[in-house]
Motif scaffolding. Structure first.
Motif, PDB file in Angstrom:
ATOM      1  N   ALA A 161       0.835  -1.202   0.000  1.00  0.00           N
ATOM      2  CA  ALA A 161       0.000   0.000   0.000  1.00  0.00           C
ATOM      3  C   ALA A 161       0.866   1.248   0.000  1.00  0.00           C
ATOM      4  CB  ALA A 161      -0.929  -0.012   1.214  1.00  0.00           C
ATOM      5  N   ARG A 162       1.939   1.223   0.785  1.00  0.00           N
ATOM      6  CA  ARG A 162       2.846   2.373   0.847  1.00  0.00           C
ATOM      7  C   ARG A 162       3.553   2.591  -0.488  1.00  0.00           C
ATOM      8  NH1 ARG A 162       8.035   3.405   1.416  1.00  0.00           N
ATOM      9  NH2 ARG A 162       8.575   1.188   1.492  1.00  0.00           N
ATOM     10  N   LEU A 163       4.024   1.523  -1.086  1.00  0.00           N
ATOM     11  CA  LEU A 163       4.792   1.625  -2.320  1.00  0.00           C
ATOM     12  C   LEU A 163       3.955   2.057  -3.516  1.00  0.00           C
ATOM     13  CD1 LEU A 163       7.049  -1.565  -2.061  1.00  0.00           C
ATOM     14  CD2 LEU A 163       7.787   0.820  -1.837  1.00  0.00           C
ATOM     15  N   HIS A 164       2.702   1.620  -3.546  1.00  0.00           N
ATOM     16  CA  HIS A 164       1.880   1.822  -4.740  1.00  0.00           C
ATOM     17  C   HIS A 164       0.748   2.830  -4.552  1.00  0.00           C
ATOM     18  CE1 HIS A 164       3.921  -1.506  -6.729  1.00  0.00           C
ATOM     19  NE2 HIS A 164       3.793  -2.193  -5.610  1.00  0.00           N
ATOM     20  N   GLY A 165       0.650   3.417  -3.361  1.00  0.00           N
ATOM     21  CA  GLY A 165      -0.375   4.424  -3.144  1.00  0.00           C
ATOM     22  C   GLY A 165      -1.778   3.866  -3.002  1.00  0.00           C
ATOM     23  N   LEU A 166      -1.887   2.593  -2.602  1.00  0.00           N
ATOM     24  CA  LEU A 166      -3.187   1.967  -2.417  1.00  0.00           C
ATOM     25  C   LEU A 166      -3.668   2.134  -0.980  1.00  0.00           C
ATOM     26  CD1 LEU A 166      -2.412  -1.296  -4.394  1.00  0.00           C
ATOM     27  CD2 LEU A 166      -3.950   0.531  -5.125  1.00  0.00           C
ATOM     28  N   VAL A 167      -4.923   1.841  -0.758  1.00  0.00           N
ATOM     29  CA  VAL A 167      -5.522   1.926   0.577  1.00  0.00           C
ATOM     30  C   VAL A 167      -5.611   0.525   1.164  1.00  0.00           C
ATOM     31  CG1 VAL A 167      -7.613   2.500   1.879  1.00  0.00           C
ATOM     32  CG2 VAL A 167      -6.831   4.000   0.034  1.00  0.00           C
ATOM     33  N   LEU A 168      -5.185   0.386   2.408  1.00  0.00           N
ATOM     34  CA  LEU A 168      -5.229  -0.901   3.112  1.00  0.00           C
ATOM     35  C   LEU A 168      -6.499  -0.976   3.948  1.00  0.00           C
ATOM     36  CD1 LEU A 168      -3.317  -3.421   3.714  1.00  0.00           C
ATOM     37  CD2 LEU A 168      -2.829  -2.242   5.863  1.00  0.00           C
ATOM     38  N   GLU A 169      -7.218  -2.070   3.794  1.00  0.00           N
ATOM     39  CA  GLU A 169      -8.434  -2.315   4.588  1.00  0.00           C
ATOM     40  C   GLU A 169      -8.249  -3.665   5.269  1.00  0.00           C
ATOM     41  OE1 GLU A 169     -11.784  -0.906   6.056  1.00  0.00           O
ATOM     42  OE2 GLU A 169     -11.657  -0.199   3.983  1.00  0.00           O
ATOM     43  N   LEU A 170      -8.291  -3.678   6.605  1.00  0.00           N
ATOM     44  CA  LEU A 170      -8.080  -4.907   7.355  1.00  0.00           C
ATOM     45  C   LEU A 170      -9.389  -5.449   7.898  1.00  0.00           C
ATOM     46  CD1 LEU A 170      -4.898  -3.943   9.422  1.00  0.00           C
ATOM     47  CD2 LEU A 170      -5.007  -5.150   7.234  1.00  0.00           C
ATOM     48  N   GLY A 171      -9.562  -6.755   7.763  1.00  0.00           N
ATOM     49  CA  GLY A 171     -10.709  -7.436   8.338  1.00  0.00           C
ATOM     50  C   GLY A 171     -10.225  -8.697   9.030  1.00  0.00           C
ATOM     51  N   PRO A 172     -11.121  -9.446   9.666  1.00  0.00           N
ATOM     52  CA  PRO A 172     -10.717 -10.695  10.310  1.00  0.00           C
ATOM     53  C   PRO A 172     -10.098 -11.663   9.292  1.00  0.00           C
ATOM     54  CG  PRO A 172     -12.921 -10.055  11.003  1.00  0.00           C
ATOM     55  CD  PRO A 172     -12.543  -9.154   9.859  1.00  0.00           C
ATOM     56  N   MET A 173      -8.834 -11.957   9.457  1.00  0.00           N
ATOM     57  CA  MET A 173      -8.112 -12.881   8.580  1.00  0.00           C
ATOM     58  C   MET A 173      -8.105 -12.426   7.124  1.00  0.00           C
ATOM     59  SD  MET A 173      -6.864 -15.253  10.461  1.00  0.00           S
ATOM     60  CE  MET A 173      -7.048 -15.690  12.192  1.00  0.00           C
ATOM     61  N   THR A 174      -8.283 -11.128   6.897  1.00  0.00           N
ATOM     62  CA  THR A 174      -8.344 -10.602   5.531  1.00  0.00           C
ATOM     63  C   THR A 174      -7.571  -9.293   5.440  1.00  0.00           C
ATOM     64  OG1 THR A 174     -10.555 -11.559   5.238  1.00  0.00           O
ATOM     65  CG2 THR A 174      -9.866  -9.904   3.644  1.00  0.00           C
ATOM     66  N   VAL A 175      -6.816  -9.148   4.357  1.00  0.00           N
ATOM     67  CA  VAL A 175      -6.101  -7.919   4.058  1.00  0.00           C
ATOM     68  C   VAL A 175      -6.531  -7.483   2.663  1.00  0.00           C
ATOM     69  CG1 VAL A 175      -3.842  -6.841   3.719  1.00  0.00           C
ATOM     70  CG2 VAL A 175      -4.123  -8.624   5.461  1.00  0.00           C
ATOM     71  N   GLU A 176      -7.051  -6.279   2.544  1.00  0.00           N
ATOM     72  CA  GLU A 176      -7.546  -5.800   1.257  1.00  0.00           C
ATOM     73  C   GLU A 176      -6.726  -4.582   0.819  1.00  0.00           C
ATOM     74  OE1 GLU A 176     -11.297  -5.613  -1.451  1.00  0.00           O
ATOM     75  OE2 GLU A 176     -11.336  -6.526   0.534  1.00  0.00           O
ATOM     76  N   LEU A 177      -6.410  -4.546  -0.476  1.00  0.00           N
ATOM     77  CA  LEU A 177      -5.733  -3.406  -1.078  1.00  0.00           C
ATOM     78  C   LEU A 177      -6.633  -2.858  -2.168  1.00  0.00           C
ATOM     79  CD1 LEU A 177      -2.228  -5.067  -1.227  1.00  0.00           C
ATOM     80  CD2 LEU A 177      -2.730  -2.951   0.002  1.00  0.00           C
ATOM     81  N   LYS A 178      -6.957  -1.564  -2.080  1.00  0.00           N
ATOM     82  CA  LYS A 178      -7.915  -0.978  -3.011  1.00  0.00           C
ATOM     83  C   LYS A 178      -7.457   0.413  -3.445  1.00  0.00           C
ATOM     84  CE  LYS A 178     -10.874   0.710   0.750  1.00  0.00           C
ATOM     85  NZ  LYS A 178     -12.214   0.667   1.366  1.00  0.00           N
ATOM     86  N   PRO A 179      -8.026   0.930  -4.528  1.00  0.00           N
ATOM     87  CA  PRO A 179      -7.613   2.241  -5.039  1.00  0.00           C
ATOM     88  C   PRO A 179      -7.879   3.365  -4.041  1.00  0.00           C
ATOM     89  CG  PRO A 179      -8.888   1.051  -6.689  1.00  0.00           C
ATOM     90  CD  PRO A 179      -9.016   0.281  -5.406  1.00  0.00           C
ATOM     91  N   PRO A 180      -7.071   4.417  -4.077  1.00  0.00           N
ATOM     92  CA  PRO A 180      -7.251   5.555  -3.169  1.00  0.00           C
ATOM     93  C   PRO A 180      -8.328   6.508  -3.671  1.00  0.00           C
ATOM     94  CG  PRO A 180      -5.360   5.941  -4.557  1.00  0.00           C
ATOM     95  CD  PRO A 180      -5.863   4.568  -4.910  1.00  0.00           C
ATOM     96  N   VAL A 181      -9.512   5.965  -3.841  1.00  0.00           N
ATOM     97  CA  VAL A 181     -10.668   6.734  -4.286  1.00  0.00           C
ATOM     98  C   VAL A 181     -11.550   6.997  -3.078  1.00  0.00           C
ATOM     99  CG1 VAL A 181     -12.682   6.735  -5.804  1.00  0.00           C
ATOM    100  CG2 VAL A 181     -10.553   5.689  -6.581  1.00  0.00           C
ATOM    101  N   ASP A 182     -12.056   8.218  -2.953  1.00  0.00           N
ATOM    102  CA  ASP A 182     -12.847   8.601  -1.786  1.00  0.00           C
ATOM    103  C   ASP A 182     -14.216   7.932  -1.840  1.00  0.00           C
ATOM    104  OD1 ASP A 182     -13.751   9.776   0.511  1.00  0.00           O
ATOM    105  OD2 ASP A 182     -14.189  11.715  -0.410  1.00  0.00           O
ATOM    106  N   ARG A 183     -14.235   6.673  -1.450  1.00  0.00           N
ATOM    107  CA  ARG A 183     -15.463   5.894  -1.530  1.00  0.00           C
ATOM    108  C   ARG A 183     -15.425   4.818  -0.461  1.00  0.00           C
ATOM    109  NH1 ARG A 183     -20.378   7.086  -3.572  1.00  0.00           N
ATOM    110  NH2 ARG A 183     -21.421   5.304  -4.514  1.00  0.00           N
ATOM    111  N   ASP A 184     -16.466   4.740   0.349  1.00  0.00           N
ATOM    112  CA  ASP A 184     -16.598   3.678   1.329  1.00  0.00           C
ATOM    113  C   ASP A 184     -18.078   3.457   1.607  1.00  0.00           C
ATOM    114  OD1 ASP A 184     -17.435   5.739   3.054  1.00  0.00           O
ATOM    115  OD2 ASP A 184     -15.548   5.803   4.147  1.00  0.00           O
TER     116      ASP A 184
END
Length: 249
Positions: A138-161
């Motif tokens: 996430a740091r290297l590529h400018g992505l957003v990290l989202e953590l869940g139980p036993m899950t790691v998600e990498l997603k675009p840095p778009v203002d959307r949730d």
């Protein structure tokens, strides 16, 4: 008019080791179908891609499907993508290839096209490693990290949730319900709180679905806590029966 909005995994379904095998709990699709005839909007707001959600809920009349935390939206056969999200497709594709080469085999790498997820339920011992790897990428590529139980998600840095989705979908409603179980659902809860405090004529109901991996903060902020996903269809049937005796849903 009312709207009912739902997370999927852990809310309308039981958590499974293999995310591809997850199905709505018995009675969930029927309960949503019943609600669809009584309210203005029935929506699913999930980390899953829209195509996956369609395979589970497309038969619900008029359902609105928000995939990838709202990056994708599907209704009446038409899918739209939030501006800017498609620009990150190549970055995600390259990172998927790296993940499959670099990460231990016990980590399941899920391709969501515009985002990616690492699932560690098959090998919990790799959970911390997956989080460290995800943070670095996430740091290297400018992505957003989202953590869940036993899950790691990498997603675009778009203002959307899930919160921005609820802020849009509740426009014009008088009553809105949201059902969730995890930390990403806090944004939806708080959007409903902001929406309801903006007018005395608006009612928000925030429902947390409890299970071993449910988020503790979400449980504390909820107006109502249910004992697992299997309790959701019964509540919806009861609410629908009550609404069916009142005009205007």
């Amino acid at each position: 008019m009312s709207g009912f909005f739902f997370d999927f995994d852990g809310t309308l379904s039981r958590i499974q080791v293999d995310p591809a095998t997850v199905l709505p709990v018995p009675g969930a699709v029927g309960a949503l179908t019943g609600l669809a005839g009584l309210v203005r909007t029935v929506g699913i707001v999930s980390a899953r891609p829209v195509d996956f959600l369609r395979s589970r809920f497309e038969q619900v009349p008029g359902v609105v499907l928000h995939g990838l935390y709202g990056l994708e939206r599907w209704q009446s056969g038409v899918t739209t993508v939030v501006p800017g999200a498609e620009d990150w497709g190549l970055v995600v594709a390259e990172l998927l290839a790296r993940a499959r080469e670099e990460l231990p085999g016990g980590i399941l790498v899920e391709d969501k096209r515009l985002s990616m997820a690492l699932h560690c339920r098959r090998a919990p011992r790799f959970g911390e490693y997956a989080v460290r790897w995800g943070r670095e990428q996430a740091r290297l590529h400018g992505l957003v990290l989202e953590l869940g139980p036993m899950t790691v998600e990498l997603k675009p840095p778009v203002d959307r949730d899930k919160g921005t989705v609820l802020a849009e979908e509740t426009s014009g409603l008088e009553c809105a319900w949201y059902f969730g179980d995890g930390a990403p659902d806090l944004a939806a809860f708080r959007a409903l709180t902001d929406w309801s405090t903006g007018s005395p004529d608006r009612t928000a109901v925030r429902v947390a679905v409890d299970h071993p991996d449910a988020d503790a903060v979400l449980l504390q902020e909820a107006d109502l806590v249910l004992d697992g996903p299997d309790a959701v269809p019964g509540l919806l049937d009861a609410v629908g029966a009550t609404m069916g005796h009142r005009p205007g849903g």
